[in-house]
Write a protein that holds these residues in place. Structure first.
Motif, mmCIF file in Angstrom:
data_model
loop_
_atom_site.group_PDB
_atom_site.id
_atom_site.type_symbol
_atom_site.label_atom_id
_atom_site.label_comp_id
_atom_site.label_asym_id
_atom_site.label_seq_id
_atom_site.Cartn_x
_atom_site.Cartn_y
_atom_site.Cartn_z
ATOM 1 N N GLY A 157 0.774 -1.236 0.000
ATOM 2 C CA GLY A 157 0.000 0.000 0.000
ATOM 3 C C GLY A 157 0.803 1.282 0.000
ATOM 4 N N GLY A 158 2.112 1.180 -0.127
ATOM 5 C CA GLY A 158 2.943 2.376 -0.128
ATOM 6 C C GLY A 158 3.259 2.851 -1.534
ATOM 7 N N GLU A 159 4.115 3.860 -1.584
ATOM 8 C CA GLU A 159 4.545 4.404 -2.873
ATOM 9 C C GLU A 159 5.900 3.854 -3.291
ATOM 10 O OE1 GLU A 159 4.458 8.651 -2.696
ATOM 11 O OE2 GLU A 159 2.410 8.678 -1.935
ATOM 12 N N GLY A 160 6.748 3.558 -2.322
ATOM 13 C CA GLY A 160 8.059 3.007 -2.620
ATOM 14 C C GLY A 160 9.155 4.032 -2.826
ATOM 15 N N CYS A 161 8.918 5.283 -2.414
ATOM 16 C CA CYS A 161 9.970 6.300 -2.561
ATOM 17 C C CYS A 161 11.082 6.018 -1.542
ATOM 18 C CB CYS A 161 9.404 7.702 -2.374
ATOM 19 S SG CYS A 161 8.831 8.063 -0.711
ATOM 20 N N LEU A 162 12.243 6.607 -1.775
ATOM 21 C CA LEU A 162 13.393 6.338 -0.912
ATOM 22 C C LEU A 162 13.144 6.747 0.534
ATOM 23 C CD1 LEU A 162 16.348 7.280 -3.287
ATOM 24 C CD2 LEU A 162 15.477 5.006 -2.712
ATOM 25 N N ALA A 163 12.456 7.863 0.741
ATOM 26 C CA ALA A 163 12.158 8.306 2.110
ATOM 27 C C ALA A 163 11.251 7.297 2.810
ATOM 28 C CB ALA A 163 11.509 9.687 2.092
ATOM 29 N N GLU A 164 10.300 6.754 2.075
ATOM 30 C CA GLU A 164 9.399 5.754 2.655
ATOM 31 C C GLU A 164 10.177 4.495 3.022
ATOM 32 O OE1 GLU A 164 5.092 3.850 1.627
ATOM 33 O OE2 GLU A 164 6.506 4.037 -0.021
ATOM 34 N N LEU A 165 11.083 4.078 2.152
ATOM 35 C CA LEU A 165 11.886 2.889 2.447
ATOM 36 C C LEU A 165 12.745 3.102 3.693
ATOM 37 C CD1 LEU A 165 13.015 1.736 -1.108
ATOM 38 C CD2 LEU A 165 11.146 0.852 0.307
#
Length: 91
Positions: free
Chosen positions: A33-41
């Motif tokens: 359910g996420g976007e997968g951007c580097l900040a999210e990772l």
């Protein structure tokens, strides 16, 4: 949370960090359910590590409080955004 903990399994005695690889991490985040951007990772890795430390008894579960509050605020914000959209679009 279990999926998050299992994102760094030991395979044949070697630790494998799914979230540490940008391609695999983006896929994992999107599947959850996420976007997968580097900040999210980076946030997912931080959360997983804090959760792992709490589960193993290396730190107090209280370290999870700020992370869980952020999740709660995001969920509530998304619900509020959906509610406003519904109110604008209903007949």
């Amino acid at each position: 949370m279990l999926d998050l903990l299992n994102s760094r399994p030991a395979v044949n005695g070697e630790e494998r960090d799914t979230l540490g690889d940008p391609t695999e991490g983006r896929r994992w985040a999107r599947e959850h359910g996420g976007e997968g951007c580097l900040a999210e990772l980076a946030l997912l890795r931080e959360t997983r590590d804090a959760l792992q430390d709490a589960v193993c008894g290396d730190t107090s579960p209280a370290v999870l409080t700020p992370l869980l509050e952020s999740v709660h605020m995001a969920v509530c914000g998304n619900r509020e955004k959906a509610r406003r959209h519904y109110e604008r679009t209903r007949c």
